[in-house]
Design a protein around this motif. Structure first.
Motif, PDB file in Angstrom:
ATOM      1  N   SER A 273       1.372  -1.220   0.411  1.00 26.51           N
ATOM      2  CA  SER A 273      -0.043   0.008   0.290  1.00 26.51           C
ATOM      3  C   SER A 273       1.198   0.794   0.398  1.00 26.51           C
ATOM      4  CB  SER A 273      -0.848  -0.533   1.252  1.00 26.51           C
ATOM      5  OG  SER A 273       0.268  -0.424   2.601  1.00 26.51           O
ATOM      6  N   GLY A 274       0.187   2.810  -0.177  1.00 20.74           N
ATOM      7  CA  GLY A 274       0.662   3.148  -0.143  1.00 20.74           C
ATOM      8  C   GLY A 274       1.895   3.832  -0.921  1.00 20.74           C
ATOM      9  N   ILE A 275       2.963   4.465  -0.951  1.00 18.55           N
ATOM     10  CA  ILE A 275       4.218   4.393  -1.824  1.00 18.55           C
ATOM     11  C   ILE A 275       5.295   3.224  -2.606  1.00 18.55           C
ATOM     12  CG2 ILE A 275       6.443   4.102  -0.836  1.00 18.55           C
ATOM     13  CD1 ILE A 275       5.490   6.594  -3.293  1.00 18.55           C
ATOM     14  N   GLY A 276       4.496   2.033  -1.539  1.00 16.82           N
ATOM     15  CA  GLY A 276       5.020   0.558  -2.404  1.00 16.82           C
ATOM     16  C   GLY A 276       3.873   0.521  -3.552  1.00 16.82           C
ATOM     17  N   LEU A 277       3.118   0.954  -3.190  1.00 13.10           N
ATOM     18  CA  LEU A 277       1.752   0.548  -4.131  1.00 13.10           C
ATOM     19  C   LEU A 277       1.935   1.404  -5.388  1.00 13.10           C
ATOM     20  CD1 LEU A 277      -0.220  -1.088  -5.785  1.00 13.10           C
ATOM     21  CD2 LEU A 277      -2.147   0.040  -4.373  1.00 13.10           C
ATOM     22  N   ASN A 278       2.057   2.586  -5.747  1.00  8.60           N
ATOM     23  CA  ASN A 278       2.558   3.033  -6.096  1.00  8.60           C
ATOM     24  C   ASN A 278       3.694   2.868  -7.429  1.00  8.60           C
ATOM     25  OD1 ASN A 278       1.642   5.829  -4.595  1.00  8.60           O
ATOM     26  ND2 ASN A 278       0.098   5.335  -6.499  1.00  8.60           N
ATOM     27  N   GLY A 279       5.589   2.763  -6.370  1.00  8.36           N
ATOM     28  CA  GLY A 279       6.208   1.547  -6.873  1.00  8.36           C
ATOM     29  C   GLY A 279       5.935   0.587  -7.779  1.00  8.36           C
ATOM     30  N   LEU A 280       5.054  -0.449  -7.472  1.00  5.24           N
ATOM     31  CA  LEU A 280       4.617  -1.371  -8.298  1.00  5.24           C
ATOM     32  C   LEU A 280       3.921  -1.158  -9.780  1.00  5.24           C
ATOM     33  CD1 LEU A 280       3.169  -4.065  -5.771  1.00  5.24           C
ATOM     34  CD2 LEU A 280       4.851  -3.754  -6.877  1.00  5.24           C
ATOM     35  N   MET A 281       3.099   0.519  -9.798  1.00  4.21           N
ATOM     36  CA  MET A 281       2.574   0.489 -10.789  1.00  4.21           C
ATOM     37  C   MET A 281       3.465   1.421 -11.301  1.00  4.21           C
ATOM     38  SD  MET A 281      -0.858   0.349 -10.665  1.00  4.21           S
ATOM     39  CE  MET A 281      -2.289   0.033  -9.538  1.00  4.21           C
ATOM     40  N   ALA A 282       4.262   1.535 -11.160  1.00  2.00           N
ATOM     41  CA  ALA A 282       5.296   2.332 -12.296  1.00  2.00           C
ATOM     42  C   ALA A 282       5.888   1.410 -12.789  1.00  2.00           C
ATOM     43  CB  ALA A 282       6.501   3.355 -11.475  1.00  2.00           C
ATOM     44  N   ALA A 283       6.430   0.208 -11.750  1.00  6.60           N
ATOM     45  CA  ALA A 283       7.010  -0.607 -12.569  1.00  6.60           C
ATOM     46  C   ALA A 283       5.892  -1.863 -13.610  1.00  6.60           C
ATOM     47  CB  ALA A 283       8.000  -1.859 -11.689  1.00  6.60           C
ATOM     48  N   GLY A 284       4.867  -1.929 -13.486  1.00  7.18           N
ATOM     49  CA  GLY A 284       3.537  -1.744 -14.182  1.00  7.18           C
ATOM     50  C   GLY A 284       3.591  -1.536 -15.531  1.00  7.18           C
ATOM     51  N   LEU A 285       4.109  -0.201 -15.380  1.00  2.00           N
ATOM     52  CA  LEU A 285       3.772   0.626 -16.236  1.00  2.00           C
ATOM     53  C   LEU A 285       5.086   0.198 -17.829  1.00  2.00           C
ATOM     54  CD1 LEU A 285       2.831   3.171 -17.785  1.00  2.00           C
ATOM     55  CD2 LEU A 285       4.014   5.255 -16.298  1.00  2.00           C
ATOM     56  N   VAL A 286       6.058   0.611 -16.979  1.00  2.00           N
ATOM     57  CA  VAL A 286       7.348   0.096 -17.791  1.00  2.00           C
ATOM     58  C   VAL A 286       7.057  -1.148 -18.486  1.00  2.00           C
ATOM     59  CG1 VAL A 286       9.259  -0.306 -17.636  1.00  2.00           C
ATOM     60  CG2 VAL A 286       9.510   1.280 -16.443  1.00  2.00           C
ATOM     61  N   LEU A 287       6.906  -2.368 -17.622  1.00  2.00           N
ATOM     62  CA  LEU A 287       6.114  -3.345 -18.282  1.00  2.00           C
ATOM     63  C   LEU A 287       5.049  -3.561 -19.724  1.00  2.00           C
ATOM     64  CD1 LEU A 287       6.766  -6.398 -18.705  1.00  2.00           C
ATOM     65  CD2 LEU A 287       5.253  -7.026 -16.582  1.00  2.00           C
ATOM     66  N   PHE A 288       4.532  -2.637 -19.687  1.00  2.00           N
ATOM     67  CA  PHE A 288       3.190  -2.444 -20.293  1.00  2.00           C
ATOM     68  C   PHE A 288       3.676  -1.496 -21.632  1.00  2.00           C
ATOM     69  CE2 PHE A 288       0.233   0.156 -21.943  1.00  2.00           C
ATOM     70  CZ  PHE A 288      -0.873  -0.142 -22.155  1.00  2.00           C
ATOM     71  N   LEU A 289       4.779  -1.207 -21.789  1.00  2.00           N
ATOM     72  CA  LEU A 289       5.330   0.127 -22.672  1.00  2.00           C
ATOM     73  C   LEU A 289       6.540  -0.499 -23.263  1.00  2.00           C
ATOM     74  CD1 LEU A 289       6.001   3.590 -21.358  1.00  2.00           C
ATOM     75  CD2 LEU A 289       3.864   2.499 -22.535  1.00  2.00           C
ATOM     76  N   PHE A 290       6.789  -1.705 -22.920  1.00  2.00           N
ATOM     77  CA  PHE A 290       7.789  -2.465 -23.157  1.00  2.00           C
ATOM     78  C   PHE A 290       7.233  -3.246 -24.353  1.00  2.00           C
ATOM     79  CE2 PHE A 290      11.623  -5.406 -23.655  1.00  2.00           C
ATOM     80  CZ  PHE A 290      12.393  -5.312 -23.403  1.00  2.00           C
ATOM     81  N   THR A 291       6.441  -4.565 -23.220  1.00  3.79           N
ATOM     82  CA  THR A 291       5.269  -5.605 -24.656  1.00  3.79           C
ATOM     83  C   THR A 291       4.818  -4.330 -25.026  1.00  3.79           C
ATOM     84  OG1 THR A 291       4.969  -6.120 -22.018  1.00  3.79           O
ATOM     85  CG2 THR A 291       4.296  -7.093 -23.723  1.00  3.79           C
ATOM     86  N   LEU A 292       4.252  -3.380 -24.648  1.00  8.43           N
ATOM     87  CA  LEU A 292       3.803  -3.026 -26.222  1.00  8.43           C
ATOM     88  C   LEU A 292       4.596  -2.657 -27.245  1.00  8.43           C
ATOM     89  CD1 LEU A 292       0.648  -1.789 -26.892  1.00  8.43           C
ATOM     90  CD2 LEU A 292       1.242   0.387 -25.665  1.00  8.43           C
ATOM     91  N   ALA A 293       5.628  -2.335 -26.983  1.00 13.67           N
ATOM     92  CA  ALA A 293       6.653  -1.805 -28.209  1.00 13.67           C
ATOM     93  C   ALA A 293       6.832  -3.030 -28.861  1.00 13.67           C
ATOM     94  CB  ALA A 293       7.641  -0.723 -27.599  1.00 13.67           C
ATOM     95  N   THR A 294       6.934  -3.738 -27.825  1.00 11.89           N
ATOM     96  CA  THR A 294       7.490  -5.800 -28.897  1.00 11.89           C
ATOM     97  C   THR A 294       6.433  -6.212 -29.847  1.00 11.89           C
ATOM     98  OG1 THR A 294       9.183  -6.738 -26.719  1.00 11.89           O
ATOM     99  CG2 THR A 294       8.331  -7.827 -28.449  1.00 11.89           C
ATOM    100  N   ASN A 295       5.177  -5.553 -28.986  1.00 13.91           N
ATOM    101  CA  ASN A 295       3.840  -6.492 -30.404  1.00 13.91           C
ATOM    102  C   ASN A 295       3.926  -5.517 -31.311  1.00 13.91           C
ATOM    103  OD1 ASN A 295       4.171  -8.892 -28.342  1.00 13.91           O
ATOM    104  ND2 ASN A 295       2.710  -7.088 -27.028  1.00 13.91           N
ATOM    105  N   PHE A 296       4.380  -4.586 -31.380  1.00 11.81           N
ATOM    106  CA  PHE A 296       4.122  -3.681 -32.322  1.00 11.81           C
ATOM    107  C   PHE A 296       4.963  -3.571 -33.146  1.00 11.81           C
ATOM    108  CE2 PHE A 296       5.288   0.842 -34.599  1.00 11.81           C
ATOM    109  CZ  PHE A 296       3.679   0.999 -35.037  1.00 11.81           C
TER     110      PHE A 296
END
Length: 313
Positions: A273-296
């Motif tokens: 929770s808190g800032i830790g959850l925000n950190g996980l969201m940030a890591a998820g954003l990195v993975l989201f963009l990386f996977t999207l770029a790979t598939n594109f």
């Protein structure tokens, strides 16, 4: 006087076009919404860590030292191991199905490959954890003893050789094989029949025809299928969460205990929770963009390749 032919779409055609357009735009809108949500939730983590979020290996929300570098490294390494194992097997399987197997065997194998894609990743993870792991440990030791001169197979004295990124990559490769094989098989099937028959008529062997006609024609499909498989491997969650200790690190000792991936780390720490959850969201954003770029990138490669062009009826 010739009567002009007008291509007028029927009511059913117009309705179908509207439905498919809405469906396509809905998928795009969903991706945009997910992206904005991840960005919104990740901003606090970026404010705390700054650019160091991309250069810090460890992820510790309690101390504020949150970084995605170690997680991204493990994600890419496991995915590359999976693709490195899956792609050769997928190419050979696709070649056998399209150019060597009989009609009955071809239908059976096609259905079997498609069925493998329907197996839940949890079952792959449990199979790898309970069955494959005891066999991989001696194999890892053999690789270390005989090929330890190669940096990726080197191990330290007394190192534990289970729950490694190598094991996780092998298990994930089983999930990559179905999608990669399906894409490559569909491309090989579209190889112009006239070119294949011409190669055989000139006295070429079956392998000669495959080497000079099928493989060059399907090169773009092989690359595109491999990158689609890479995108699948990058996002694997349940299996890697079972097989890796989810400790972020950067190491060349791939046979040793340790390693973490973004998706597996998020799954194991979803209760933050808190800032830790925000950190996980940030890591998820990195993975989201990386996977999207790979598939594109994979889609662009397939669309620009010769694969699928000039098919003879």
């Amino acid at each position: 006087m010739r009567r002009p032919i007008a291509d007028v779409a029927s009511g059913a055609d117009r309705a179908f076009r509207r439905i498919t357009t809405v469906a396509g735009l809905s998928v795009l809108a969903l991706l945009i919404v997910i992206g904005f949500f991840l960005v919104y939730r990740a901003v606090p983590a970026f404010e705390v860590s700054g650019f160091g979020f991309f250069t810090t290996i460890r992820f510790n929300a309690a101390t504020g030292a949150m970084g995605v570098l170690g997680l991204l490294y493990g994600t890419v390494v496991v995915a590359l191991i999976a693709v490195g194992v899956a792609v050769p097997l997928s190419v050979l399987a696709a070649l056998f199905i399209t150019d060597y197997a009989g009609p009955g065997t071809r239908g059976f194998l096609t259905g079997l490959v498609d069925l493998l894609a329907a197996i839940p990743s949890l079952l792959y993870g449990l199979w790898g954890f309970s069955f494959l792991r005891p066999y991989i440990t001696p194999f890892s030791q053999w690789l270390s003893d005989n090929l330890g001169w190669f940096p990726l197979f080197s191990t330290r004295a007394g190192a534990v050789l289970f729950n490694s990124m190598f094991l996780a990559g092998l298990v994930v490769s089983l999930m990559v094989i179905p999608i990669t094989t399906s894409v490559i098989r569909e491309v090989f099937v579209q190889t112009p029949l006239g070119e294949k028959e011409a190669a055989l008529a000139l006295g070429g062997t079956r392998w000669g025809m495959v080497r000079t006609v099928v493989l060059p024609f399907g090169r773009g499909g092989i690359i595109g299928g491999s990158m689609l498989g890479l995108g699948r491997a990058l996002g694997e969650t349940i299996a890697v969460s079972l097989l890796l200790p989810q400790v972020p690190q950067i190491t060349t000792h791939l046979l040793e205990f340790g390693g973490a991936t973004i998706s597996g780390f998020i799954a194991n720490n979803a209760g933050m929770s808190g800032i830790g959850l925000n950190g996980l969201m940030a890591a998820g954003l990195v993975l989201f963009l990386f996977t999207l770029a790979t598939n594109f990138t994979a889609s662009v490669i397939i669309s620009r390749s010769r694969s699928g062009a000039g098919v003879d009826a």
